[in-house]
Structure formats: C-alpha cells, structure tokens
Design a protein around this motif. Structure first.
Motif, PDB file in Angstrom:
ATOM      1  N   TYR A 135       0.840  -1.190   0.000  1.00  0.00           N
ATOM      2  CA  TYR A 135       0.000   0.000   0.000  1.00  0.00           C
ATOM      3  C   TYR A 135       0.880   1.247   0.000  1.00  0.00           C
ATOM      4  CZ  TYR A 135       0.930  -0.085   5.059  1.00  0.00           C
ATOM      5  OH  TYR A 135       1.540  -0.108   6.282  1.00  0.00           O
ATOM      6  N   THR A 136       0.328   2.307  -0.536  1.00  0.00           N
ATOM      7  CA  THR A 136       0.994   3.611  -0.569  1.00  0.00           C
ATOM      8  C   THR A 136       0.135   4.598   0.208  1.00  0.00           C
ATOM      9  OG1 THR A 136       2.002   3.155  -2.715  1.00  0.00           O
ATOM     10  CG2 THR A 136       1.853   5.465  -2.044  1.00  0.00           C
ATOM     11  N   THR A 137       0.788   5.417   1.033  1.00  0.00           N
ATOM     12  CA  THR A 137       0.032   6.344   1.871  1.00  0.00           C
ATOM     13  C   THR A 137       0.750   7.686   1.960  1.00  0.00           C
ATOM     14  OG1 THR A 137      -0.878   6.701   4.087  1.00  0.00           O
ATOM     15  CG2 THR A 137       1.177   5.465   3.945  1.00  0.00           C
ATOM     16  N   ASP A 138      -0.030   8.748   2.095  1.00  0.00           N
ATOM     17  CA  ASP A 138       0.563  10.070   2.315  1.00  0.00           C
ATOM     18  C   ASP A 138       0.284  10.562   3.736  1.00  0.00           C
ATOM     19  OD1 ASP A 138      -2.124  10.525   2.104  1.00  0.00           O
ATOM     20  OD2 ASP A 138      -1.991  12.053   0.537  1.00  0.00           O
ATOM     21  N   LYS A 139      -0.327   9.661   4.561  1.00  0.00           N
ATOM     22  CA  LYS A 139      -0.634  10.018   5.943  1.00  0.00           C
ATOM     23  C   LYS A 139      -0.191   8.894   6.863  1.00  0.00           C
ATOM     24  CE  LYS A 139      -4.689  12.910   4.929  1.00  0.00           C
ATOM     25  NZ  LYS A 139      -4.552  12.867   3.464  1.00  0.00           N
ATOM     26  N   TYR A 140      -0.129   9.176   8.141  1.00  0.00           N
ATOM     27  CA  TYR A 140       0.198   8.171   9.141  1.00  0.00           C
ATOM     28  C   TYR A 140      -0.383   8.617  10.477  1.00  0.00           C
ATOM     29  CZ  TYR A 140       3.835  11.433  10.732  1.00  0.00           C
ATOM     30  OH  TYR A 140       4.505  12.538  11.202  1.00  0.00           O
ATOM     31  N   TYR A 141      -0.507   7.663  11.382  1.00  0.00           N
ATOM     32  CA  TYR A 141      -0.878   7.993  12.752  1.00  0.00           C
ATOM     33  C   TYR A 141       0.398   8.022  13.574  1.00  0.00           C
ATOM     34  CZ  TYR A 141      -5.889   7.626  11.988  1.00  0.00           C
ATOM     35  OH  TYR A 141      -7.180   7.844  11.563  1.00  0.00           O
ATOM     36  N   ASP A 142       0.732   9.200  14.059  1.00  0.00           N
ATOM     37  CA  ASP A 142       1.948   9.363  14.851  1.00  0.00           C
ATOM     38  C   ASP A 142       1.681   8.864  16.274  1.00  0.00           C
ATOM     39  OD1 ASP A 142       4.568  10.046  15.191  1.00  0.00           O
ATOM     40  OD2 ASP A 142       4.165  12.152  15.673  1.00  0.00           O
ATOM     41  N   VAL A 143       2.485   7.902  16.724  1.00  0.00           N
ATOM     42  CA  VAL A 143       2.314   7.308  18.046  1.00  0.00           C
ATOM     43  C   VAL A 143       3.453   7.784  18.941  1.00  0.00           C
ATOM     44  CG1 VAL A 143       2.137   5.170  19.378  1.00  0.00           C
ATOM     45  CG2 VAL A 143       1.225   5.277  17.038  1.00  0.00           C
ATOM     46  N   ILE A 144       3.094   8.543  19.965  1.00  0.00           N
ATOM     47  CA  ILE A 144       4.073   9.097  20.891  1.00  0.00           C
ATOM     48  C   ILE A 144       3.787   8.563  22.294  1.00  0.00           C
ATOM     49  CG2 ILE A 144       5.104  11.194  21.857  1.00  0.00           C
ATOM     50  CD1 ILE A 144       5.537  10.904  18.860  1.00  0.00           C
ATOM     51  N   VAL A 145       4.793   7.947  22.920  1.00  0.00           N
ATOM     52  CA  VAL A 145       4.662   7.433  24.285  1.00  0.00           C
ATOM     53  C   VAL A 145       5.620   8.201  25.184  1.00  0.00           C
ATOM     54  CG1 VAL A 145       4.815   5.415  25.785  1.00  0.00           C
ATOM     55  CG2 VAL A 145       4.086   5.142  23.392  1.00  0.00           C
ATOM     56  N   ASN A 146       5.091   8.869  26.173  1.00  0.00           N
ATOM     57  CA  ASN A 146       5.906   9.655  27.108  1.00  0.00           C
ATOM     58  C   ASN A 146       5.703   9.164  28.536  1.00  0.00           C
ATOM     59  OD1 ASN A 146       7.111  11.591  25.290  1.00  0.00           O
ATOM     60  ND2 ASN A 146       5.062  12.506  25.093  1.00  0.00           N
ATOM     61  N   LYS A 147       6.812   9.076  29.269  1.00  0.00           N
ATOM     62  CA  LYS A 147       6.756   8.761  30.693  1.00  0.00           C
ATOM     63  C   LYS A 147       6.425  10.023  31.460  1.00  0.00           C
ATOM     64  CE  LYS A 147       7.680   6.042  34.311  1.00  0.00           C
ATOM     65  NZ  LYS A 147       7.075   6.919  35.323  1.00  0.00           N
ATOM     66  N   THR A 148       5.468   9.940  32.374  1.00  0.00           N
ATOM     67  CA  THR A 148       5.081  11.097  33.184  1.00  0.00           C
ATOM     68  C   THR A 148       5.200  10.731  34.654  1.00  0.00           C
ATOM     69  OG1 THR A 148       2.746  10.532  33.378  1.00  0.00           O
ATOM     70  CG2 THR A 148       3.411  11.681  31.375  1.00  0.00           C
ATOM     71  N   ASP A 149       4.989  11.735  35.499  1.00  0.00           N
ATOM     72  CA  ASP A 149       5.040  11.489  36.937  1.00  0.00           C
ATOM     73  C   ASP A 149       3.943  10.518  37.382  1.00  0.00           C
ATOM     74  OD1 ASP A 149       7.156  13.200  37.124  1.00  0.00           O
ATOM     75  OD2 ASP A 149       5.937  14.936  37.715  1.00  0.00           O
ATOM     76  N   ALA A 151      -7.366  -6.779  -3.711  1.00  0.00           N
ATOM     77  CA  ALA A 151      -6.542  -6.200  -4.776  1.00  0.00           C
ATOM     78  C   ALA A 151      -7.022  -4.788  -5.112  1.00  0.00           C
ATOM     79  CB  ALA A 151      -6.583  -7.090  -6.011  1.00  0.00           C
ATOM     80  N   GLU A 152      -6.091  -3.928  -5.455  1.00  0.00           N
ATOM     81  CA  GLU A 152      -6.385  -2.503  -5.606  1.00  0.00           C
ATOM     82  C   GLU A 152      -7.553  -2.236  -6.557  1.00  0.00           C
ATOM     83  OE1 GLU A 152      -4.051   1.708  -6.580  1.00  0.00           O
ATOM     84  OE2 GLU A 152      -2.985  -0.211  -6.675  1.00  0.00           O
TER      85      GLU A 152
END
Length: 415
Positions: free
Chosen positions: A44-58, A129-130
């Motif tokens: 597949y070809t894509t021009d978008k993505y889901y950005d996954v950010i994991v941050n440690k917090t208090d 198939a496409e």
C-alpha cells in the motif's frame, strides 16, 4: 493517560455504499488443499500516518496518537522485511480462509485463526486487490469473520495493522473495531521513528440480556405463523451443520406427519415477531418385542439475532413441563452436547439406550420427565421417518419460497 485523536471517517471514501448493495462478486471458502501457500501480495501507498508518541510522566505514561501527513507518499511492502504472507501457514493450527476468485485468480481474501485458550478469533489476513477495492468486498469479508465469531461464541475478534496504514485504520473503525493495544517494536526497534507502529484493534461481541417469561410470548403456532416459523428456522440453521440447511423443510413436513405433536410444540414471539420454535414428535425405544413410547424434539431453534438471550431454554423448560403433565416418561434427542446438559440432559448410555445401530456418543442425549421415569426403558431409539425423508431435490425446490441465501463453508460443519 491515553489521548487518541483518530480522524473522523469519510464513509464514502472507505466504502462505496452503492457498490456494497450491488456487489457482484461471490465469496467462497478457500479450500486448504488448494490454496495453502498462496502468497497474499500486501502493498500500500500512503501520504498520511498515525503518529504514536509514548511519554513517561510522573503519574505513569501518556500515549498520543494523531493523524499527520508525510512530506511525500510512502509505499510499504512485506518484501522490505524479506517476508511474504501466505495462506494456511504450517505454524497455525486453526486457520480458515475465504476469498473472491475472478478468472481463476485470487483478488481478495480473509483468513482467521481460532485462539482457543483466550476464546478469541484473530483475523490474520485481510486483503483486496487494488482494482477491486471500494466495492464492498472488504466489508463482506469482515462480516464473514463476525459470523464465524458469533457461531463459535468467541468473546472478541482481534487484528493488527500499522500506524502508517491509515486507510486500514479508518476502515476497521468503520466496521466497528476499536483500538485495544500498541506495540512500538513489533517489526523493528525503531518502529516509532519509522511511523510503522503495530496497532491492535478489537471487535467485542456484546453480552446479551437474558429474557424472562414476561418478555416473551410462548404459544402454539397457527397457520398464519407457518411461513414466519420456517423462515426463522432457515436463518437459524443456514450453513450451521451443512452447506445451506433442510430444517425449515423438516418443519413443513412435520406438520403433515402422523407422529407430530402440536399440543407440545411451541413458538416464541416478541413484539409480533417469531423468534424461536420447538417441534415435538413421537419416538420409541425398542428392545426385542418391547416397544416403549417416548418423545423427541427437533428442531429447537432461535433467530440468530436473539440467540444467547435464553429463548431456547424458555421454550424447552415450558414444553418439558407440558410433556411431563401429559404423562410422557422421557425425551431423547440428537443435539449439541455443550448446550443441553445445562437443562439436565445426559448421554443416553446413562439410560441403557442406544441409537438404531447400537451406538452412543456425546450428541445423543436424553432426560427423564419424572423421577426414575425411564428406569425400565432400554433398547434402541427410533425417531419418526419424517427425519429421514428430506431429499435434497425437494429441499432445493422448497427453498424457492424464500429469499436466496448463499451456501458457504464454516469451521465445524459436519461435511
């Protein structure tokens, strides 16, 4: 804290609804012996993505998932991992596949795997198939997996996709799946940087509320009910034990049979809709010259929409009391061994009763309608000949009375 900003869906983009209604491609079971090893060309070809950010917090962890744009389109294939997806891989034991074949070429497929321990159904492959996309094929393949899960009483369907496969993420949400997990190092150790994080989605089967006696009308059927009862029976059994079914024709034939017991048989009605039925007939246990009159039932069925709500058990308990009040000593059936023991049925070896050919097995069960009422009944069980007199050609002719349904293979069918 989990902050997920998944985009609002554009239904027209994901599924062409007119194409779905007029889908002209037939889905078939992909027989293992024929299709084992077939490569699924995932790309597949894509021009978008889901950005996954994991941050440690208090307070723990903060996970943020947000749709963003690539600077230029990116193409993903399995070849970059030196991998190929194939149907019926040797390391999977409980797989089953369906697909669409056009001119002897596979153009769409879904493959599922039963995860028996956790009672889940996993979709391993889903591919169209496409040139065949946006015609409703993907939706219909998902519906087959949902039907399999309902039949097997799985608690959830799960599948995986990637954060960069935006069309797939949006499609699965449209089909009712929700995000249930992430894996930031499934494919490589820099999945997050590469924007290819594994996302797990799940479709949870809803627990159904059990009906009580006040919510369901249980009564004898009338001629006005006949078509509705047969239609409901057809839907309840369609593709359950065999391709198609013949139980609705059995209901039709039973009403004309000398062994039919309408005084015991009942239907379940909710808001004017027939949602279940149980049909009784005379049977006998023969021991040399001794003939013992007993009863049997079948079919006992519930509309698929209302299965799991206790309708069958309501029908069974009420009619068992009727039968006991009329002096019948016991019931012998062929039925599902994981269902009938709940209401007291035992395998017939407990009653010294065998099948007509002298056998016993888990699906051959009986119940006494009074204390020790079958104590002196032993021998071979015979049901009405109406159960044997259902020629396929007659069933097919009778099917013309109803809307056409597709015959399709599912795991667990008898032949």
């Amino acid at each position: 804290m989990l902050n997920i900003k998944l985009a609002e869906l554009d239904n027209a983009k994901i599924i062409n609804e007119e194409g779905l209604k007029a889908m002209k491609y037939e889905i078939i079971h992909l027989i293992k012996e024929k299709w084992k090893g077939t490569v699924i060309p995932i790309k597949y070809t894509t021009d978008k993505y889901y950005d996954v950010i994991v941050n440690k917090t208090d307070k723990g962890f903060a996970i943020d998932i947000e749709k963003k744009n690539f600077t230029e389109p990116v193409t993903y294939t399995l070849e970059e991992y030196d991998l190929k997806d194939r149907l019926y891989e040797n390391f999977r034991e409980n797989v089953y596949a369906w697909g669409v074949v056009v001119n002897f070429e596979l153009v769409a497929a879904i493959e599922t795997n039963q995860e028996l321990g956790p009672n889940r159904l996993r979709i391993i492959e889903l591919w169209v198939a496409e040139e065949y996309q946006k015609q409703g094929i993907g939706h219909e393949l998902i519906e087959i997996a949902k039907e399999q899960a309902r039949r097997e009483r799985r608690r959830v369907i799960i599948l995986e996709t990637q954060s960069c496969n935006v069309n797939a993420v949006d499609f699965y949400q449209h089909e009712g799946f929700s995000l249930i997990g992430i894996d930031t190092c499934c494919y490589k150790n820099n999945d997050s940087q590469r924007k290819e994080v594994k996302l797990e989605f799940g479709w949870l089967l809803k627990e159904k509320k059990k009906f009580n006696n006040d919510e369901i009308e249980v009564r004898m059927e009338t001629p006005d009910d006949w078509y509705k009862v047969e239609l409901m029976t057809q839907h309840a059994f369609w593709n359950k034990h065999h391709l198609g079914c013949d139980e609705h024709y059995l209901v039709h034939k039973m009403r004309q049979d000398k062994d039919y017991l309408p005084e015991l048989s009942r239907i379940a009605v909710k808001d004017g809709e027939v949602i279940g039925c149980i049909m009784y007939s005379k049977a006998r246990v023969v021991d040399a010259s001794d003939i013992h009159e007993i009863i049997t039932f079948g079919p006992l069925c519930v509309d698929p929409k209302w299965q799991g709500c206790g309708v069958g058990e309501l029908l069974l308990r009420e009619t068992m009391k009727l039968a006991a009040d009329k002096g019948y000593k016991g019931i012998v059936i062929f039925g599902e061994p994981d269902y009938y023991p709940r209401v007291g049925f035992k395998t017939c070896d407990n009653f010294n009763i065998t099948t007509a050919d002298g056998k016993n097995f888990d699906a051959f069960m009986g119940i006494e309608l009074g204390k020790d009422s079958m104590k002196y009944i032993k021998g071979k069980f015979y049901e009405s000949k109406v159960f044997d007199n259902l020629p396929k050609e007659e069933v097919e002719e009778y099917n013309k009375k109803f809307s056409k349904l597709q015959k399709l293979r599912f795991p667990g069918q008898w032949d």
